[in-house]
Motif scaffolding. Structure first.
Motif, PDB file in Angstrom:
ATOM      1  N   LEU A   1       0.829  -1.202   0.000  1.00 25.68           N
ATOM      2  CA  LEU A   1       0.000   0.000   0.000  1.00 25.68           C
ATOM      3  C   LEU A   1       0.861   1.249   0.000  1.00 25.68           C
ATOM      4  CD1 LEU A   1      -2.827  -1.015   2.466  1.00 25.68           C
ATOM      5  CD2 LEU A   1      -2.730  -1.226   0.002  1.00 25.68           C
ATOM      6  N   SER A   2       1.848   1.264   0.859  1.00 22.44           N
ATOM      7  CA  SER A   2       2.732   2.425   0.887  1.00 22.44           C
ATOM      8  C   SER A   2       3.391   2.613  -0.465  1.00 22.44           C
ATOM      9  CB  SER A   2       3.804   2.248   1.950  1.00 22.44           C
ATOM     10  OG  SER A   2       3.234   2.404   3.218  1.00 22.44           O
ATOM     11  N   LEU A   3       3.762   1.511  -1.079  1.00 19.40           N
ATOM     12  CA  LEU A   3       4.430   1.641  -2.379  1.00 19.40           C
ATOM     13  C   LEU A   3       3.495   2.250  -3.406  1.00 19.40           C
ATOM     14  CD1 LEU A   3       6.579  -1.562  -2.688  1.00 19.40           C
ATOM     15  CD2 LEU A   3       7.316   0.795  -2.472  1.00 19.40           C
ATOM     16  N   ILE A   4       2.252   1.801  -3.394  1.00 21.87           N
ATOM     17  CA  ILE A   4       1.305   2.360  -4.360  1.00 21.87           C
ATOM     18  C   ILE A   4       1.178   3.856  -4.157  1.00 21.87           C
ATOM     19  CG2 ILE A   4      -1.120   2.421  -5.019  1.00 21.87           C
ATOM     20  CD1 ILE A   4      -1.286  -0.535  -4.406  1.00 21.87           C
ATOM     21  N   MET A   5       1.088   4.249  -2.897  1.00 25.85           N
ATOM     22  CA  MET A   5       0.869   5.657  -2.612  1.00 25.85           C
ATOM     23  C   MET A   5       2.132   6.476  -2.791  1.00 25.85           C
ATOM     24  SD  MET A   5      -0.497   7.331   0.833  1.00 25.85           S
ATOM     25  CE  MET A   5       1.093   7.304   1.567  1.00 25.85           C
ATOM     26  N   LEU A   6       3.254   5.916  -2.400  1.00 27.59           N
ATOM     27  CA  LEU A   6       4.475   6.697  -2.429  1.00 27.59           C
ATOM     28  C   LEU A   6       5.070   6.794  -3.818  1.00 27.59           C
ATOM     29  CD1 LEU A   6       6.135   5.618   0.906  1.00 27.59           C
ATOM     30  CD2 LEU A   6       4.879   7.684   0.393  1.00 27.59           C
ATOM     31  N   SER A   7       4.648   5.905  -4.695  1.00 29.47           N
ATOM     32  CA  SER A   7       5.204   5.955  -6.043  1.00 29.47           C
ATOM     33  C   SER A   7       4.942   7.315  -6.704  1.00 29.47           C
ATOM     34  CB  SER A   7       4.636   4.796  -6.853  1.00 29.47           C
ATOM     35  OG  SER A   7       4.971   4.929  -8.180  1.00 29.47           O
ATOM     36  N   PRO A   8       3.698   7.802  -6.730  1.00 25.11           N
ATOM     37  CA  PRO A   8       3.522   9.148  -7.285  1.00 25.11           C
ATOM     38  C   PRO A   8       4.208  10.228  -6.451  1.00 25.11           C
ATOM     39  CG  PRO A   8       1.437   8.300  -6.446  1.00 25.11           C
ATOM     40  CD  PRO A   8       2.397   7.168  -6.429  1.00 25.11           C
ATOM     41  N   LEU A   9       4.230  10.027  -5.146  1.00 24.98           N
ATOM     42  CA  LEU A   9       4.850  11.039  -4.287  1.00 24.98           C
ATOM     43  C   LEU A   9       6.352  11.128  -4.569  1.00 24.98           C
ATOM     44  CD1 LEU A   9       3.280  12.733  -2.375  1.00 24.98           C
ATOM     45  CD2 LEU A   9       3.977  11.266  -0.507  1.00 24.98           C
ATOM     46  N   ALA A  10       6.953   9.969  -4.758  1.00 19.43           N
ATOM     47  CA  ALA A  10       8.373   9.952  -5.095  1.00 19.43           C
ATOM     48  C   ALA A  10       8.607  10.661  -6.414  1.00 19.43           C
ATOM     49  CB  ALA A  10       8.867   8.510  -5.172  1.00 19.43           C
ATOM     50  N   ALA A  11       7.670  10.449  -7.333  1.00 20.14           N
ATOM     51  CA  ALA A  11       7.802  11.119  -8.631  1.00 20.14           C
ATOM     52  C   ALA A  11       7.739  12.630  -8.446  1.00 20.14           C
ATOM     53  CB  ALA A  11       6.709  10.641  -9.576  1.00 20.14           C
ATOM     54  N   VAL A  12       6.856  13.086  -7.559  1.00 23.75           N
ATOM     55  CA  VAL A  12       6.755  14.527  -7.314  1.00 23.75           C
ATOM     56  C   VAL A  12       8.103  15.055  -6.838  1.00 23.75           C
ATOM     57  CG1 VAL A  12       5.708  16.300  -5.872  1.00 23.75           C
ATOM     58  CG2 VAL A  12       4.306  14.464  -6.782  1.00 23.75           C
TER      59      VAL A  12
ATOM     60  N   PHE B   1      -9.959  -5.828   6.645  1.00 23.40           N
ATOM     61  CA  PHE B   1      -8.836  -4.982   6.259  1.00 23.40           C
ATOM     62  C   PHE B   1      -7.571  -5.811   6.209  1.00 23.40           C
ATOM     63  CE2 PHE B   1     -11.899  -1.891   7.612  1.00 23.40           C
ATOM     64  CZ  PHE B   1     -11.742  -0.912   6.651  1.00 23.40           C
ATOM     65  N   GLN B   2      -6.869  -5.691   5.112  1.00 23.59           N
ATOM     66  CA  GLN B   2      -5.655  -6.473   4.915  1.00 23.59           C
ATOM     67  C   GLN B   2      -4.502  -5.567   4.536  1.00 23.59           C
ATOM     68  OE1 GLN B   2      -6.509  -9.657   2.187  1.00 23.59           O
ATOM     69  NE2 GLN B   2      -8.402 -10.186   3.236  1.00 23.59           N
ATOM     70  N   PHE B   3      -3.328  -6.145   4.521  1.00 21.67           N
ATOM     71  CA  PHE B   3      -2.094  -5.413   4.192  1.00 21.67           C
ATOM     72  C   PHE B   3      -1.899  -4.230   5.133  1.00 21.67           C
ATOM     73  CE2 PHE B   3      -3.990  -7.068   0.296  1.00 21.67           C
ATOM     74  CZ  PHE B   3      -3.061  -8.051   0.020  1.00 21.67           C
ATOM     75  N   ILE B   4      -2.237  -4.431   6.378  1.00 21.68           N
ATOM     76  CA  ILE B   4      -2.194  -3.318   7.322  1.00 21.68           C
ATOM     77  C   ILE B   4      -0.761  -2.914   7.614  1.00 21.68           C
ATOM     78  CG2 ILE B   4      -2.668  -2.725   9.732  1.00 21.68           C
ATOM     79  CD1 ILE B   4      -5.312  -4.144   9.394  1.00 21.68           C
ATOM     80  N   GLU B   5      -0.520  -1.620   7.565  1.00 15.49           N
ATOM     81  CA  GLU B   5       0.773  -1.063   7.967  1.00 15.49           C
ATOM     82  C   GLU B   5       0.478  -0.044   9.041  1.00 15.49           C
ATOM     83  OE1 GLU B   5       2.634   0.677   4.517  1.00 15.49           O
ATOM     84  OE2 GLU B   5       1.850  -0.923   3.260  1.00 15.49           O
ATOM     85  N   LYS B   6       1.256  -0.048  10.085  1.00 17.00           N
ATOM     86  CA  LYS B   6       0.982   0.921  11.148  1.00 17.00           C
ATOM     87  C   LYS B   6       2.280   1.432  11.734  1.00 17.00           C
ATOM     88  CE  LYS B   6      -2.009   1.724  15.088  1.00 17.00           C
ATOM     89  NZ  LYS B   6      -3.034   1.198  15.970  1.00 17.00           N
ATOM     90  N   ILE B   7       2.436   2.749  11.729  1.00 11.77           N
ATOM     91  CA  ILE B   7       3.596   3.374  12.339  1.00 11.77           C
ATOM     92  C   ILE B   7       3.076   4.502  13.221  1.00 11.77           C
ATOM     93  CG2 ILE B   7       5.727   4.647  11.919  1.00 11.77           C
ATOM     94  CD1 ILE B   7       5.709   3.436   9.077  1.00 11.77           C
ATOM     95  N   GLU B   8       3.542   4.551  14.460  1.00  7.30           N
ATOM     96  CA  GLU B   8       3.125   5.649  15.336  1.00  7.30           C
ATOM     97  C   GLU B   8       3.570   6.970  14.729  1.00  7.30           C
ATOM     98  OE1 GLU B   8       1.392   5.844  18.038  1.00  7.30           O
ATOM     99  OE2 GLU B   8       0.999   3.682  18.210  1.00  7.30           O
ATOM    100  N   TRP B   9       2.725   7.954  14.780  1.00  5.36           N
ATOM    101  CA  TRP B   9       3.082   9.235  14.158  1.00  5.36           C
ATOM    102  C   TRP B   9       3.132  10.328  15.214  1.00  5.36           C
ATOM    103  CZ3 TRP B   9       5.258   8.656   9.811  1.00  5.36           C
ATOM    104  CH2 TRP B   9       5.487   9.731   8.966  1.00  5.36           C
ATOM    105  N   VAL B  10       2.049  10.513  15.900  1.00  8.28           N
ATOM    106  CA  VAL B  10       2.064  11.452  17.018  1.00  8.28           C
ATOM    107  C   VAL B  10       1.533  10.682  18.214  1.00  8.28           C
ATOM    108  CG1 VAL B  10       1.203  13.618  17.926  1.00  8.28           C
ATOM    109  CG2 VAL B  10       1.648  13.400  15.497  1.00  8.28           C
ATOM    110  N   GLN B  11       2.450  10.295  19.065  1.00  8.60           N
ATOM    111  CA  GLN B  11       2.065   9.394  20.127  1.00  8.60           C
ATOM    112  C   GLN B  11       1.106  10.055  21.111  1.00  8.60           C
ATOM    113  OE1 GLN B  11       5.565   7.449  21.364  1.00  8.60           O
ATOM    114  NE2 GLN B  11       4.466   5.569  21.711  1.00  8.60           N
ATOM    115  N   SER B  12       1.380  11.317  21.426  1.00  2.45           N
ATOM    116  CA  SER B  12       0.609  11.945  22.492  1.00  2.45           C
ATOM    117  C   SER B  12      -0.861  12.096  22.119  1.00  2.45           C
ATOM    118  CB  SER B  12       1.210  13.304  22.845  1.00  2.45           C
ATOM    119  OG  SER B  12       1.487  14.035  21.681  1.00  2.45           O
ATOM    120  N   LEU B  13      -1.174  12.127  20.835  1.00  8.09           N
ATOM    121  CA  LEU B  13      -2.569  12.297  20.451  1.00  8.09           C
ATOM    122  C   LEU B  13      -3.153  11.034  19.825  1.00  8.09           C
ATOM    123  CD1 LEU B  13      -2.359  15.879  18.938  1.00  8.09           C
ATOM    124  CD2 LEU B  13      -3.090  15.216  21.206  1.00  8.09           C
ATOM    125  N   GLY B  14      -2.355   9.996  19.766  1.00 11.41           N
ATOM    126  CA  GLY B  14      -2.879   8.753  19.200  1.00 11.41           C
ATOM    127  C   GLY B  14      -3.056   8.796  17.694  1.00 11.41           C
TER     128      GLY B  14
END
Lengths: 100, 473, 497, 628
Positions: free
Chosen positions: C7-18, C61-74
């Motif tokens: 999923l990240s790859l699909i999304m980041l591919s255009p972003l990387a192009a930008v 939901f499949q292919f779940i990826e999860k990275i904490e981003w802002v811990q204090s606000l969840g």
């Protein structure tokens, strides 16, 4: 017998006069004087509080306030000089290069 | 009665720098133009270096306090200082006399703001506030042979003095009601008591008096004229640092000293916030001058920040701190670009920015990022900041305010997009490129990167401010 | 493939192009296009792969990826797809892939910037379809809207400045209102569990009292509804279409409007009782979309406006399908989102192709184009028939499912909706007759047909998709269904309770 | 799987022509002709087997097309006598017409496109015939509409052709509107789309008769559109803008009859539907038959006359279904397919020779075109229903069904229609082939490629009616009864007794009527003892009405279409532009900007105004504070 309220009322009256002066006088020098009056009216109330509360802090505050007011008016006069140099006027309604 | 003067080292460094600049004004030859700026920046950087070594605690017999929040804000002021001084270096051709003094007074003002961040007593607060104010009056009117700056300075001074009058009057009532001036003592005195008339009058007047510095209703009137008329670096200082200073004292006084009375001022601040939001954003729409536009927009931003104040929560305090950081970066980027553009074109009108993307992609991009961050477009820092503010408002159930805020966010988008439109959608009348020197380029890249980074990875800063906010009440 | 962040790859591919494009010289047009094509082709390939590796039987939901981003606000960077998202991600990939080619033909200046904004927008769209965190959901949602401003403002046609401002503000307004609702959910959910988190799975797993659900569903409905566009908040859309360059119109109608419907589906999932309360209203408004939009489309002589109103009319079917809250209708709605996305992308790419040469889009300016541009004419006819629900093309299946679903819950609505298809056919056929049939005009003798590979590829590709899904809908329906069934079951459980 | 080949082959042919052989006209035609003949060859063994075993079990083959909870849609085929008869007609007549077209369309620029469209049509039509469920029949139902659209609009540069194509598609759409709703009603009543399963459920009496009646009428709407029944008949005459082979194949022999086929296929529904619903159907059919015959009288265009006669025939078939004579309807469908295709191809041959459609610009063609002439006359006789031509048998069955089901008014209409049909057919034949010479140029007989199909068709047109010869066993009725048996137990109480009866009364009455008609036609158009212009003048109003198609098209165009377009759509557009966009959206934007402009005036530049604002603000806020 003078109570705290007498001083506060006096202070309020002076404050109001000062505000009225700022609002109504066209000459900037008088406006600056009215501002001085506002600060001094507050000084009265601070001093009165200090006296009735038996607390020294208010008196200290008054001293600082006098200094601040003096500095402020001094700067005001300095800027007014600059204004006068560029416009040859000390009337507030002439200061309208920038509006809206 | 511990003095603990070492806790004031950053301020002393700044004051020393300011005095040094004053003295150097007498000795340095006219040719060494950039020297003042470099010295000012070096001084600020030394102050910044001292910041991490500060420990927490009281100083000057409790008049000052060094805590996480003061350090955070001092960082903000230091950052603003460095960039504003750099902007002055870009701008200094416009300053004919007393160039050293200009730098010096800016450093004075910053040191005053740093003191404000640390004030722990109404007396020290009032003195620091007036110290900053007087410096800013002078700065706003500094180009004494210019009609507009002197007008701006005088307007600033008279409205400012009037506001100070109300503020000090309000403080006198609070003093009268509690008999103390220290924030902690006031808070203690107000803890768990029914508010008396004096307290209420005091609260109302203090809240209103504080609105001057942050340019919110009803003491917002000065800001469009002064933003427009003051020398551009001063406008930047007013917009970034001065506003932050205003909010640090709001956090100190309303959250700290008057925290126990928050039931008495929350709704009041909410009303002020709502009207400020409406006024600032709506009146900004027809503006043609970019600096004036930012002046009005600044009123709008004050409205958002007050929204978080009205929420009166830790989350709100954290949101304010985050917002101010992004706001500082947004303002810096914007004003650097404005100064460079003004140096080249001599105009601040929005329409003169037509086709800027072609003439200088970097300037256009910086304005794009800066303004859109202020407007709250994702994925920029300003968006996250506004997001937190809405969070704070919703958490306290301030629905009406939140809806006003949401609507005004759209209005803000509108007037900032007008600038973007001029820059990107229109063609330039004069296609000559605008040169940007290497240092400025680097600085703009840094600021833009910071704005974007705050938007895409807000985690660390958020965790920090939320942590600081825990101790705000 | 465990742990492969598809999923990240699909999304980041255009972003990387930008990001790459930031550092490419404006003059190196071939490189710019190459980067754009490579990145979108990567996303497309991965999206297709995703369609096939998604476990339909397991669902959820499949292919779940999860990275904490802002811990204090969840807040966390939390991606995952269910059947609905898979279809939408694929749609996005298809539309942007063809859009890049359409822009190749249509965009002649500031090419690099154009692709940057286009790809940025697409990254936002992917993000919305994949996000399982409300903050990221909202952030991507805005990210998908904002680039519209320069895209229409810089590369648009007549009236572009008005249209783009109108569109940006309108959509942002919707987003802001939705934001308030989302934030309220965050706090309510947090108060229930004591753990404040923007995790959509967590928030959706709780149950809220029905009065609250009804209240909070409204801002979400309005906010996402604006983007759908839900009548009477639709007017930004045709105006925007008319001013936008082809590729942007394609994305706008093809994908962006689906974000709104997707948002509503997610809101329904979180607030089932609120959804049950408001859905009859949505069904009613959808009829305004369908019938009113169709009628306005009928009276418009500008082809882009016609398609624009037609899109709003078709999104009415999507809304109606969603409002049925039964498995058939919602499946149909999601499939229609897909089908309409492809169909409308085709429509705008074709009109853009003609407009770029003829500089007019007025139906009455044309006649007999089929002789001059037979390829375009055939493609347009296929689009027109798809739009009017001809079997063999994807739209038919989707609309059929919507109708069957709607007929059960709202028979009267369904009847009016079916009638709307006749309205669609009327203006589509009239447009085809006036523009492509009848006697050829001399002034269009110089019109060039789509003849090169680059010109033809988007048309052929989109038509192929319409035909494949039209002939063998199960390829998508099975996946969509795996996402719809739990959603509808939750909603129906709420109705009983 | 060879049944699926029936669908795959023509589709493949269409695709091959479109994508590969488009540029090679001859090759394209071979592909298309080859495909349809191949289909015919696939059908033939099945058909012959069926002839030997009329009570064969139906064979279904299907796969799941959509499979979600609550909705299982199959794509499937059903092979039974009914579908085999129709398959035979479609592939056989189709093959002949394909062959004919190779000659007729020779040299046309769109040759390849024509054959691609024809193959698409064959694909779609076979889909309808083979469909074992409602969704599939609807799918292909729409696809034949597409093929019809493409072929009617074949000469798309002609505005009239472009209009006609659009009209055909849209009018059909209106019918399909009812059709699809009917499908929904049935689906929710029975839970399946499959004909066989649905039939079982309905025969088990699990559906109440009100629902059935509603469904029957809604489904019938589809047939009204496709089979051009009143009030949706208006597209069919216009459809003659297409090339003549298309008129023959699609708009006479097969597609328009699909409506009747569909009614037969869903016979279980009509058998169970309430009497009132059936009467609606019967009367619509009867009225269409009669009205179309009248309209045919007013026409001078050779194709239009035949087109109206087709309408009339379709009305006959529908009427037959309505009175319960589904088998009779199907029988008529078959004979009609042959003789009407023959007539159209003959007309095409004539048009090919004379380059005009107007019969008054022909005349005395018989000597020039003997084969065409003879076959045409044979076709006409069949059409009129003269013993022993095919039309006689089939028409007789319909009239018998009508009569024995007790619908005497309909019977009267049927007889009257037969008479009028005889009049205009006589007119057609005499004016075209006999009388004085009015043509220009040098018409000559068409090439063999065109005349051979004519001859083959003529043979069938003459003899195929014998399949219904009552002495024969098994005869056509048996097959159709078998049909009914396979999909439905057949024909409820009001129809059962109508089948398989041969009545001398009916046969003689109708024959008399036909001969009266021929006599009238002969008198007017050949002997000219009655001046047709005088009649026209005498009944000028009626004549004009006939020429203007009874003003039905006018009503649709000027009142309905124009009403919707000029009024409703415009009103909505007005609302959109003025109220929603201008008033609401721009109004809000404008108001907001004006408020902004007003607010900024408060920053007047006057310092004392600022001071006033500040002090006033303080006072106001204090009041607000007190109020809070």
């Amino acid at each position: 017998m003078l109570t705290l309220n007498h001083f506060l009322i006096l202070s309020f009256i002076l404050f109001s006069i000062g505000v009225a002066g700022v609002l109504l006088r066209r000459n900037i020098i008088i406006v600056l004087m009215s501002l001085e009056l506002i600060f001094n009216s507050v000084n009265i109330s601070l001093a009165a509080f200090a006296y009735y509360l038996q607390s020294i802090t208010g008196t200290v505050f008054v001293v600082f306030n006098i200094t601040v007011a003096a500095a402020e008016v001094a700067i005001g006069l300095a800027i007014l000089v600059a204004v006068y140099r560029t416009r040859k006027t000390v009337y507030v309604e002439e200061l309208k290069d920038m509006r809206y | 009665m511990e003095m603990n003067l070492f806790r004031l080292i950053p301020e002393f460094i700044m004051l020393g720098t300011a005095f040094l600049l004053l003295i150097l004004e007498l000795f340095l030859p006219k040719g060494s133009r950039k020297a003042f700026g470099v010295i000012g920046i070096l001084g600020t950087v030394s102050a910044a270096i001292s910041l991490p070594y500060q420990d927490y605690g009281l100083a000057l017999a409790g008049l000052f306090v060094q805590d996480q929040m003061s350090i955070y804000f001092k960082w903000l002021f230091v950052i603003s200082s460095v960039f504003v001084l750099y902007i002055v270096m870009l701008y200094e051709d416009k300053i004919n006399n007393w160039r050293g003094e200009f730098y010096s007074i800016i450093v004075f003002a910053i040191s005053g703001m740093m003191m404000l961040a640390s004030t722990n007593d109404f007396v020290s607060f009032y003195v620091s506030l007036e110290f900053v104010a007087i410096c800013l009056y002078v700065l706003a009117a500094f180009l004494s042979d210019s009609r507009v700056t002197s007008e701006a300075g005088l307007k600033y001074l008279i409205t400012g003095a009037l506001a100070s009058g109300f503020l000090i009057y309000g403080i006198s009532f609070i003093y009268g009601a509690t008999g103390v001036t220290g924030f902690a003592e006031v808070a203690k005195a107000l803890q768990g008591v029914e508010p008396t008339g004096f307290v209420l009058i005091g609260i109302v007047l203090v809240v209103i008096g504080l609105t001057f510095k942050i340019s919110s209703i009803p003491f917002h009137v000065w800001s469009p004229d002064v933003y427009q008329g003051a020398p551009t670096p001063v406008t930047a200082l007013l917009a970034a640092a001065s506003k932050a200073a205003g909010f640090v004292v709001i956090l100190r006084i309303l959250f700290g000293a008057l925290g126990p009375m928050k039931g008495e001022w929350m709704a009041f601040v909410a009303v002020i916030s709502g009207i400020t939001l409406l006024f600032g954003n709506l009146a900004a729409m027809p503006q043609k001058d970019l600096k004036r536009l930012i002046g009005y927009a600044g009123i709008g931003s004050a409205g958002y920040l007050l929204m978080a104040v009205a929420a009166a929560s830790e989350l709100g305090a954290g949101a304010i701190m985050f917002y101010l950081l992004t706001y500082v970066f947004g303002i810096i980027g914007t004003f650097t670009a404005i100064v460079v553009f003004h140096n080249s074109e001599g105009s601040d009108l929005v329409e003169s920015y037509a086709g800027l993307y072609k003439r200088s992609p970097l300037l256009a991009f910086s304005l794009f990022i800066g303004l859109l961050s202020i407007a709250g477009f994702p994925p920029l820092g300003g968006f996250i900041a506004k997001f937190y503010i809405f969070m704070a408002a919703i958490k306290e159930g301030l629905w009406v305010l939140a809806v006003i805020g949401a609507l005004m966010a759209i209005v803000a988008m509108y007037y900032f997009l007008l600038v973007i439109k001029s820059m990107y959608l229109r063609q330039p009348t004069n296609p000559a490129p605008i040169p940007v020197d290497m240092t400025t380029t680097g600085l703009l890249y840094f600021v833009n990167a910071a704005t974007i980074l705050l938007g895409v990875y807000p985690g660390p800063v958020t965790d920090l401010v939320m942590n600081i906010a825990q101790g705000v009440f | 493939m465990e742990g492969f962040p598809i999923l990240s790859l699909i999304m980041l591919s255009p972003l990387a192009a930008v990001i790459l494009l930031l550092f490419v010289d404006d003059a190196r047009v071939a490189l710019v296009r190459g980067i754009a094509i490579a990145s979108t082709a990567t996303s497309l390939a991965l999206s297709l792969y995703l369609l096939f590796i998604y476990d339909k039987v397991k669902g959820g939901f499949q292919f779940i990826e999860k990275i904490e981003w802002v811990q204090s606000l969840g807040i966390s960077y939390h991606l995952g797809v269910d059947g609905i998202s898979v279809a939408m991600v694929l749609l996005t990939s298809i539309v942007i892939f063809t859009g890049v080619f359409v822009s190749w033909v249509g965009i002649k200046h500031r090419i690099r910037e154009h692709y940057m904004f286009l790809l940025l927008l697409v990254a936002g769209v992917y993000g919305v379809f994949m996000s399982l965190d409300l903050v990221f959901f909202f952030l991507f949602y805005e990210l998908a809207v904002i680039p519209m401003y320069p895209l229409i403002g810089i590369w648009g046609s007549a009236n572009r400045e008005y249209a783009t401002m109108n569109l940006t503000l309108y959509l942002s307004l919707g987003a802001m209102i939705a934001l308030l609702g989302l934030l309220s959910l965050y706090f309510t959910a947090g108060a229930k569990t004591g753990v404040y988190t923007f995790d959509m799975l967590q928030i959706a797993s709780l149950s809220y009292e029905s009065g609250y659900q009804i209240k909070v569903f409204l801002p979400l409905l309005f906010g996402f509804g604006v983007l759908v566009p839900l009548a009477p908040f639709h007017s930004w859309s045709p105006t925007g279409h008319a001013a936008a360059p082809s590729a942007v119109s394609m994305l706008h109608a093809g994908v962006l409007m689906k974000l709104g419907a997707y948002g509503i589906l997610r809101a329904m999932w979180i607030l089932p009782e609120g959804a049950q309360f408001w859905m009859p209203w949505v069904a009613g408004l959808s009829l305004i979309n369908i019938f009113y939009g169709g009628m306005v489309a009928m009276s418009r002589r500008d082809m882009k406006f016609m398609i624009g109103y037609s899109s709003s009319s078709h999104m009415g079917y999507v809304l109606l399908g969603i409002a049925t809250v039964n498995i058939i209708g919602v499946n149909g709605a999601v499939l229609l989102m897909f089908a309409h996305g492809v169909m409308t992308a085709l429509a705008f790419s074709l009109i853009g192709f003609v407009y770029d040469q003829a500089h007019t889009r007025m139906i009455y300016d044309f006649s007999g184009l089929a002789k001059k541009v037979p390829f375009v004419a055939v493609a347009f006819a296929i689009m027109g028939f798809a739009s009017s629900g001809l079997p063999g093309l994807a739209n038919f299946v989707a609309e059929l499912m919507v109708f069957i679903g709607a007929f059960k819950e709202y028979p009267v609505h369904a009847i009016i909706a079916v009638f709307g298809i006749i309205v669609t056919a009327t203006y589509m056929l009239r447009c085809m007759r006036d523009v492509f049939f009848r006697e050829p005009m001399e002034k269009w003798d110089d019109l060039r047909d789509a003849s090169t590979f680059v010109e033809r590829l988007p048309f052929v590709f989109l038509i192929a998709v319409l035909l494949i899904v039209g002939f063998y809908p199960s390829v998508l329906v099975d996946v969509i269904n795996s996402g719809v069934v739990p959603l509808v079951n939750k909603l129906n459980a709420a109705q009983v309770g | 799987m060879d049944i699926w080949a029936l669908l795959i082959i023509p589709l493949a042919a269409a695709l091959i022509i479109t994508f590969i052989t488009r540029k090679h006209a001859e090759l394209s035609s071979y592909v298309s002709v080859g495909a349809v003949i191949l289909c015919f060859l696939i059908v033939l063994p099945y058909f012959l087997t069926m002839l030997g075993n009329p009570h064969m079990e139906h064979i279904e083959q299907s796969f799941l097309w959509i499979d979600i909870p609550g909705l299982m849609v199959e794509m499937g085929t059903i092979i039974d006598p009914l579908s085999l008869i129709m398959l035979f007609i479609v592939t056989f007549v189709g093959s002949l017409i394909h062959i004919y077209s190779r000659g007729y369309m020779h040299g046309d620029k769109g040759y390849a496109r024509f054959f691609a469209s024809l193959s698409l049509f064959i694909f779609s039509m076979l889909g309808i015939v083979l469909a074992n469920n409602f969704i599939m029949i609807f799918v292909f139902w729409e696809l034949v509409g597409l093929a019809s659209y493409l072929l009617i609009g074949f000469y798309f540069e002609k505005p009239s052709a472009a209009d006609a194509a659009k009209k055909a598609f849209l009018v059909n759409r209106i019918g399909d509107f009812g059709f699809i709703l009917g499908i929904f009603v049935l689906y929710y009543a029975t839970g399946t789309f499959n004909f066989v399963k649905m039939a079982h459920i309905i025969q088990a009496g699990q559906v109440d008769s009100g629902t059935l009646g509603l469904a029957a009428l809604l489904i019938f709407c589809g047939a009204v559109g496709k089979s051009a029944q009143f009030p949706l008949h208006v597209w069919l005459p216009d459809a003659m803008e297409g090339p003549t082979p298309v008129s023959a194949l699609i708009h006479a022999a097969t597609m328009v009859a699909a409506g009747v086929y569909m009614l037969a296929r869903t016979g279980f529904l009509y058998a169970a539907a309430p009497h009132e619903a059936m009467m609606v159907i019967a009367y619509i059919g009867g009225f269409t038959a009669f009205m179309a015959a009248l309209l045919a009288l007013g026409q001078n265009d050779i194709k239009k006359i035949i087109a109206y006669s087709t309408l009339s025939s379709l009305g006959y078939m529908v009427m037959s279904v309505g009175v319960g004579g589904t088998g009779a309807g199907m029988f008529y469908l078959m004979t009609h397919a042959f003789f009407k295709a023959l007539l159209f191809l003959g007309a095409g041959s004539v048009i090919h020779a004379c380059h005009t459609n107007n019969i008054w610009e022909m005349g005395k063609l018989y000597p020039k075109m003997k084969i065409t002439g003879v076959t045409f006359i044979l076709g006409s006789l069949a059409m009129m229903g003269i013993f022993p031509f095919s039309g006689f048998w089939s028409k007789d069955e319909i009239l018998a069904s009508t009569f024995f089901s007790g619908n005497y008014p309909l019977f009267a209409i049927g007889i009257l229609t037969a008479m009028i049909t005889a009049i205009f057919m006589t007119k057609l034949v005499t004016v075209t082939f006999f009388g004085e010479k009015r043509y220009h140029g040098h018409p000559h007989e068409s090439p063999f490629g065109m005349t051979i199909p004519l001859m083959v068709l003529a043979v069938f047109a003459v003899f195929v009616g014998l399949a219904g010869f009552p002495g024969l066993d098994p005869n056509f009725g048996t097959f159709v009864a078998a049909v009914a048996g396979s999909t439905a137990a057949h024909a409820g109480e009001h129809g059962a007794h109508a089948e398989h009866h041969f009545s001398y009364f009916v046969a003689i009455t109708s024959t008399i009527a036909v001969f009266i008609g021929i006599a009238i036609g002969w008198t007017i158009y050949s002997k000219k003892s009655i001046d047709n212009n005088a009649i026209a003048a005498r009944f000028s109003g009626f004549h004009k009405a006939l020429q203007n198609r009874l003003y039905i098209d006018h009503f649709y165009d000027r009142v309905l279409v124009a009403g919707i377009y000029n009024n409703i759509a415009r009103v909505f557009n007005f609302i959109e532009v003025n109220i929603i966009i201008h008033f609401a959206i721009n109004g809000i934007a404008y108001t907001t900007r004006q408020i902004g402009k007003g607010l900024r005036l408060t920053i007047s530049g006057q310092l004392q105004h600022y001071a006033f604002a500040m002090v006033g603000g303080v006072l106001v806020l204090m009041v607000i504070y007190v109020l809070l």
